[in-house]
Design a protein around this motif. Structure first.
Motif, PDB file in Angstrom:
ATOM      1  N   SER A 126       0.813  -1.200   0.000  1.00  0.00           N
ATOM      2  CA  SER A 126       0.000   0.000   0.000  1.00  0.00           C
ATOM      3  C   SER A 126       0.855   1.262   0.000  1.00  0.00           C
ATOM      4  N   THR A 127       0.338   2.293  -0.691  1.00  0.00           N
ATOM      5  CA  THR A 127       0.978   3.615  -0.658  1.00  0.00           C
ATOM      6  C   THR A 127       0.184   4.576   0.216  1.00  0.00           C
ATOM      7  N   ASP A 128      -0.768   4.055   0.983  1.00  0.00           N
ATOM      8  CA  ASP A 128      -1.569   4.910   1.866  1.00  0.00           C
ATOM      9  C   ASP A 128      -0.652   5.662   2.819  1.00  0.00           C
ATOM     10  N   GLY A 129      -0.905   6.927   2.963  1.00  0.00           N
ATOM     11  CA  GLY A 129      -0.105   7.753   3.859  1.00  0.00           C
ATOM     12  C   GLY A 129       1.071   8.423   3.178  1.00  0.00           C
ATOM     13  N   LEU A 130       1.427   7.982   1.992  1.00  0.00           N
ATOM     14  CA  LEU A 130       2.496   8.635   1.255  1.00  0.00           C
ATOM     15  C   LEU A 130       1.916   9.803   0.463  1.00  0.00           C
ATOM     16  N   PRO A 131       2.664  10.881   0.322  1.00  0.00           N
ATOM     17  CA  PRO A 131       2.069  12.115  -0.209  1.00  0.00           C
ATOM     18  C   PRO A 131       1.618  12.031  -1.661  1.00  0.00           C
ATOM     19  N   LEU A 132       2.196  11.151  -2.459  1.00  0.00           N
ATOM     20  CA  LEU A 132       1.808  11.068  -3.869  1.00  0.00           C
ATOM     21  C   LEU A 132       0.855   9.916  -4.145  1.00  0.00           C
ATOM     22  N   SER A 133       0.284   9.348  -3.090  1.00  0.00           N
ATOM     23  CA  SER A 133      -0.704   8.307  -3.286  1.00  0.00           C
ATOM     24  C   SER A 133      -1.841   8.844  -4.149  1.00  0.00           C
ATOM     25  N   GLY A 134      -2.149   8.141  -5.226  1.00  0.00           N
ATOM     26  CA  GLY A 134      -3.198   8.594  -6.148  1.00  0.00           C
ATOM     27  C   GLY A 134      -2.678   9.357  -7.340  1.00  0.00           C
ATOM     28  N   VAL A 135      -1.409   9.766  -7.328  1.00  0.00           N
ATOM     29  CA  VAL A 135      -0.819  10.433  -8.491  1.00  0.00           C
ATOM     30  C   VAL A 135      -0.418   9.370  -9.505  1.00  0.00           C
ATOM     31  N   ARG A 136      -0.790   9.589 -10.758  1.00  0.00           N
ATOM     32  CA  ARG A 136      -0.617   8.596 -11.799  1.00  0.00           C
ATOM     33  C   ARG A 136       0.471   9.034 -12.763  1.00  0.00           C
ATOM     34  N   VAL A 137       1.458   8.159 -12.960  1.00  0.00           N
ATOM     35  CA  VAL A 137       2.617   8.491 -13.785  1.00  0.00           C
ATOM     36  C   VAL A 137       2.822   7.405 -14.835  1.00  0.00           C
ATOM     37  N   VAL A 138       2.864   7.801 -16.100  1.00  0.00           N
ATOM     38  CA  VAL A 138       3.257   6.896 -17.179  1.00  0.00           C
ATOM     39  C   VAL A 138       4.748   7.099 -17.418  1.00  0.00           C
ATOM     40  N   ASP A 139       5.486   5.997 -17.396  1.00  0.00           N
ATOM     41  CA  ASP A 139       6.945   6.039 -17.457  1.00  0.00           C
ATOM     42  C   ASP A 139       7.423   5.454 -18.784  1.00  0.00           C
ATOM     43  N   LEU A 140       7.887   6.331 -19.666  1.00  0.00           N
ATOM     44  CA  LEU A 140       8.448   5.930 -20.951  1.00  0.00           C
ATOM     45  C   LEU A 140       9.952   6.161 -20.970  1.00  0.00           C
ATOM     46  N   THR A 141      10.573   6.042 -19.812  1.00  0.00           N
ATOM     47  CA  THR A 141      12.012   6.276 -19.703  1.00  0.00           C
ATOM     48  C   THR A 141      12.757   4.955 -19.622  1.00  0.00           C
ATOM     49  N   ASP A 142      14.061   5.086 -19.677  1.00  0.00           N
ATOM     50  CA  ASP A 142      14.945   3.977 -19.341  1.00  0.00           C
ATOM     51  C   ASP A 142      16.290   4.571 -18.981  1.00  0.00           C
ATOM     52  N   GLY A 143      17.194   3.715 -18.500  1.00  0.00           N
ATOM     53  CA  GLY A 143      18.479   4.231 -18.059  1.00  0.00           C
ATOM     54  C   GLY A 143      18.298   5.128 -16.855  1.00  0.00           C
ATOM     55  N   VAL A 144      19.254   6.040 -16.658  1.00  0.00           N
ATOM     56  CA  VAL A 144      19.231   6.854 -15.456  1.00  0.00           C
ATOM     57  C   VAL A 144      18.024   7.786 -15.419  1.00  0.00           C
ATOM     58  N   ALA A 145      17.426   8.110 -16.568  1.00  0.00           N
ATOM     59  CA  ALA A 145      16.216   8.942 -16.571  1.00  0.00           C
ATOM     60  C   ALA A 145      15.093   8.272 -15.792  1.00  0.00           C
ATOM     61  N   GLY A 146      15.111   6.948 -15.705  1.00  0.00           N
ATOM     62  CA  GLY A 146      14.085   6.241 -14.955  1.00  0.00           C
ATOM     63  C   GLY A 146      14.124   6.475 -13.471  1.00  0.00           C
ATOM     64  N   VAL A 147      15.209   7.093 -12.975  1.00  0.00           N
ATOM     65  CA  VAL A 147      15.295   7.426 -11.553  1.00  0.00           C
ATOM     66  C   VAL A 147      14.266   8.499 -11.192  1.00  0.00           C
ATOM     67  N   ALA A 148      13.916   9.372 -12.133  1.00  0.00           N
ATOM     68  CA  ALA A 148      12.943  10.426 -11.824  1.00  0.00           C
ATOM     69  C   ALA A 148      11.591   9.837 -11.449  1.00  0.00           C
ATOM     70  N   PRO A 149      10.968   9.020 -12.298  1.00  0.00           N
ATOM     71  CA  PRO A 149       9.704   8.402 -11.854  1.00  0.00           C
ATOM     72  C   PRO A 149       9.888   7.417 -10.704  1.00  0.00           C
ATOM     73  N   ARG A 150      11.059   6.797 -10.581  1.00  0.00           N
ATOM     74  CA  ARG A 150      11.291   5.931  -9.414  1.00  0.00           C
ATOM     75  C   ARG A 150      11.225   6.749  -8.129  1.00  0.00           C
ATOM     76  N   PHE A 151      11.806   7.950  -8.118  1.00  0.00           N
ATOM     77  CA  PHE A 151      11.748   8.823  -6.945  1.00  0.00           C
ATOM     78  C   PHE A 151      10.284   9.115  -6.591  1.00  0.00           C
ATOM     79  N   LEU A 152       9.455   9.369  -7.606  1.00  0.00           N
ATOM     80  CA  LEU A 152       8.033   9.632  -7.349  1.00  0.00           C
ATOM     81  C   LEU A 152       7.322   8.380  -6.861  1.00  0.00           C
ATOM     82  N   ALA A 153       7.721   7.226  -7.380  1.00  0.00           N
ATOM     83  CA  ALA A 153       7.120   5.973  -6.910  1.00  0.00           C
ATOM     84  C   ALA A 153       7.436   5.741  -5.440  1.00  0.00           C
ATOM     85  N   ASP A 154       8.676   6.039  -5.027  1.00  0.00           N
ATOM     86  CA  ASP A 154       9.037   5.911  -3.616  1.00  0.00           C
ATOM     87  C   ASP A 154       8.108   6.743  -2.741  1.00  0.00           C
TER      88      ASP A 154
END
Length: 821
Positions: free
Chosen positions: A2-30
């Motif tokens: 569950s992401t309940d209690g995390l501030p971006l819970s409910g924010v929807r991100v489509v990730d068309l990255t790869d390589g180090v650029a994928g760290v940006a949406p990974r940070f948001l996923a965290d």
């Protein structure tokens, strides 16, 4: 999970990255976002990227953890429709495709936004969508070289040394994440989405070790752009000293620290003069001091030295290996790593996130997805409604306009967190006191604010408060009641000891967001240790990696200020996430950022591999373990070098042809990646022989023209002449009183349709705005303010006649002046 209690819970991100650029949406996923990785049917390239462990790419496992995944063939109409169905109800899209590829397929940002008007699309590529470098190939070595950070890394009188891992581009990716959140916040207020073009190069140039940014003490007060070519010997700043069983690192800054060391040395007469309490005297006589300290430490273990130093107020840290850091009680108690499944049947130690929220770690929740594991994925949860759907304000907006930040931060990490928030439009009020002066103000005078302070604190206001007085604390709480964010980077427990901890502040304002940025975290056995950046690097094992591998003591991190700038960007990203979350809950939170865990997260691939294959995380120098040739090669000119990265056989054939040695591409010793790695020394000699009689920029341009990643290892004073940075408007200036000419600075790297840019403004004098802030924000009467000043609870600072100027309009973008003046 569950992401309940995390501030971006409910924010929807489509990730068309790869390589180090994928760290940006990974940070948001965290931070709780529902991130769906969209891959081609064959999977993204990082699934096959080294290092591999039992067929699993650790790059993929790290970059795409906490995400869901689908496989889509964008070459088919059905695949394109599937992508657009996902983006139709997404909040954010991140993409790092080849420039123009999505548009050519008919699913570019314009099409996505036409269907979903409040969608934010972020393109994060090596060099951006425009400019002379647009089609250049990047890479960590090339990006670091072109950013100017490479020429300040390495041991004195040695070649430049690539920092370990992907620090430059990892930091850039975190910045990309917070720009996405800034645009999302604006889109929810206006109902209008945005397209943002970001470049890993531009972000790295101002985020890792910025040549025009706020510098640390290793520059000895000089602007970075004034430093001569090469890597000067500044080992006396944060010296590394041998002990009986290893090395320790120290920093002797304040007089009381020197006196404690002098006592430890046995009060030697040769160092008894009071002038030794001044850092300049110690630097001048460092050789004699070093020999005395080495004799003292010769029969003592690192643990004994560090324990004594901690008990006597001396900043000291052991030079740990990565394995020693991971195994420490402190790291275990903080759960900085978690043993987790990173692929079916594979368990390893995983860096457990950048931040803590309300003392709960926002870290690893689930492994990276198997290919097409979540086929037919649908969004989880409900979409938040825009905050201001009527669009009452038209045109570009400052994403943080109307928000107030109380900035108690000091030195680099503190200054930069607030400075970035000010650049995003917040009213940032620096709260400070002459009794406990920010170290960046140490060289302030009545005629001018110090250069480091000017760079790192531009765009802020300053209020002087004595937080040790009851009236000063009361005034601060009144400011908190009218503010949104509080920033601190004091030693853990300081705010609580003042009666101004998070619990006290949220009682005043439940919506307050508080950032506590510390060296090693707010709890654990090491939490109260002094938090200088070089000591953090030593503690976590980074310094031991940042070394020329051909010798045991040629450490190369004397000039860097990492992780200060990176930790500041992490703090900004967490603040933006907390503000997005607050839109739904109305409640703030406490954000904990430990610089130690920023390092762990940005070197997560290496630490995870070390847990699986002990001994693999070690100094590599400028060599990519899995590819050749990769390295820093000599060129014409003083301290002339060029970075070259060849990652496949086609690029090797192109390089060989450009060298006039097409035969090398079919020579069995060099024809394949594996063969070149086996004959690395010979390959490097061939490349170096070719580059040596040429200018670095010429080599760069020749190789990039044939599809080989290459970049001149420029110096900080070369930055303002870089054609890509000029073309994309990456420089501005501030008119800071007391300086003979405007100070040139980096400016907003986000190329956006709907994010406004804040005018550049100068840094404040100490307590320049006390009266205005206490009246207009805290609600005191003018008479009450004068009483606070008279009692010492509030402070004001007089400046030389005519020196102060208005903070408004005191800056220019690069389009408004010739920066070569």
């Amino acid at each position: 999970m569950s992401t309940d209690g995390l501030p971006l819970s409910g924010v929807r991100v489509v990730d068309l990255t790869d390589g180090v650029a994928g760290v940006a949406p990974r940070f948001l996923a965290d931070l709780g976002a529902d991130v769906i990785l969209v891959e081609p049917r064959a999977g993204v390239d990082s699934r096959r990227a080294e290092p591999m462990h039992d067929g699993l790419s650790l790059v993929f496992a790290s970059t795409h953890a906490n995400k869901r995944g689908v496989a889509v063939d964008l070459g088919t109409e059905g695949g394109r429709d599937e992508l657009l169905r996902l983006t139709d109800s997404a909040d954010l899209v991140f993409e790092s495709q080849a420039v123009g590829r999505l548009g050519d397929l008919g699913v570019g940002p314009a099409v996505m936004r036409e269907r979903n008007s409040d969608l934010v699309v972020v393109s994060l590529t090596d060099f951006g969508q425009t400019g002379p470098y647009r089609d250049y190939r990047g890479g960590e070595l090339v990006t670091t070289a072109l950013s100017s950070a490479l020429t300040r890394s390495g041991a004195a009188d040695r070649e430049p040394l690539l920092p370990p891992g992907d620090l430059a581009r990892q930091t850039a990716a975190v910045s990309a994440a917070y720009y996405g959140l800034a645009a999302l916040r604006t889109a929810r207020q206006s109902g209008v989405g945005d397209y943002i073009d970001l470049s890993l190069f531009e972000l790295a140039a101002q985020d890792l070790d910025p040549g025009l940014g706020m510098a640390g003490t290793a520059t000895l007060g000089r602007p970075i752009t004034d430093l001569p070519p090469g890597r000067p010997d500044v080992r006396m700043m944060y010296p590394i000293l041998p002990c009986a069983d290893g090395f320790v690192r120290t920093f002797i800054g304040a007089p009381k620290q020197w006196l404690a060391l002098w006592e430890w040395l046995g009060r030697p007469e040769e160092f008894a003069d009071d002038s030794y309490q001044q850092i300049a005297t110690r630097f001048k006589n460092w050789t004699a001091i070093r020999l005395a300290v080495e004799r003292l430490f010769a029969d003592k273990t690192c643990d004994e030295v560090v324990e004594y130093a901690a008990a006597h107020g001396i900043a000291m840290a052991a030079l740990n290996t990565p394995a020693e850091a991971m195994a420490s009680d402190h790291v275990r108690e903080r759960a900085s790593f978690v043993d987790a499944e990173i692929a079916p049947g594979v368990t390893a130690a995983v860096a457990n996130g950048f931040v803590e929220l309300d003392d709960v770690r926002a870290g690893f929740r689930r492994r990276a997805p198997e290919l097409d594991e979540h086929a037919g994925a649908r969004w989880e949860g409900a979409t938040r409604a825009p905050v201001d759907p009527d669009g009452s304000q038209t045109g570009p907006r400052l994403p943080l306009a109307g928000l107030r930040v109380l900035d108690l931060g000091v030195i680099v990490v503190g200054a930069e967190t607030g400075r970035v928030l000010a650049d995003l439009g917040a009213d940032v009020v620096k709260v400070e006191s002459r009794s406990f002066k920010d170290g960046a103000r140490q060289s302030d005078s009545v005629e001018r604010v110090s250069r480091p302070f000017s760079i790192g604190n531009r765009g802020k206001r300053s209020v002087g408060l004595n937080l040790r007085s009851d009236d000063g604390k009361a005034a601060f709480k009144r400011l908190v009641a009218a503010s949104d964010v509080v920033l601190t980077n004091f030693k853990p427990g300081t705010m609580e000891s003042l009666g101004l901890g998070y619990d006290e502040l949220r009682a005043v304002n439940p919506a307050i967001v508080m950032v506590e940025n510390s060296a090693l975290g707010s709890r654990g056995p090491w939490s109260k240790r002094m938090g200088y950046g070089p000591l953090v690097r030593s503690t976590v094992g980074l310094t031991s990696l940042w070394r020329h591998p051909d010798t045991d003591d040629a450490f190369g991190d004397d000039m860097t200020i990492y992780p200060d700038q990176s930790a500041a960007r992490v703090g900004v990203g967490a603040v933006l996430a907390a503000l997005v979350g607050r839109e739904s809950t109305g409640v703030g939170c406490k954000i904990g950022v430990a610089q130690m865990e920023v390092v762990f997260s940005q070197l997560s691939i290496g630490y995870t591999r070390e847990s699986l294959e002990p001994g693999t995380l070690r100094p590599r120098g400028n060599v990519n373990e899995f590819h050749a040739p990769t390295g820093v090669y000599p060129t014409l000119g003083e301290d002339g070098f060029v970075a070259v990265e060849v990652t496949d056989d086609r690029q090797w054939a192109a390089l060989a042809a450009e060298m006039g040695r097409a035969d090398l591409a079919v020579d069995a010793r060099y024809a394949t990646r594996e063969a070149r790695c086996q004959h690395r020394s010979e390959v490097d000699d061939l490349v170096a022989e070719w580059t040596a009689p040429q200018q670095a920029r010429a080599v760069q341009d020749r190789l990039q023209a044939v599809g080989v990643a290459a970049g001149a290892a420029i110096h900080a004073f070369d930055l303002v002449g870089d054609p890509q940075l000029i073309d994309r408007g990456q420089f501005g200036s501030i008119d800071q009183p007391g300086y003979p000419k405007p100070l040139v600075v980096h400016v907003d790297p986000a190329h956006s349709e709907n994010l406004a840019t804040v005018p550049l403004r100068r840094a404040p004098w100490m307590a320049e705005h006390t009266r205005d802030v206490l009246v207009d924000v805290a609600g005191y009467t003018h008479d009450e303010v004068e009483a606070l000043i008279a009692s010492g609870a509030a402070e004001i600072q007089e400046v030389a006649a005519g020196a102060a100027r208005s903070a408004e309009g005191a800056g220019r973008s690069s389009g408004e002046r010739d920066l070569g003046e």
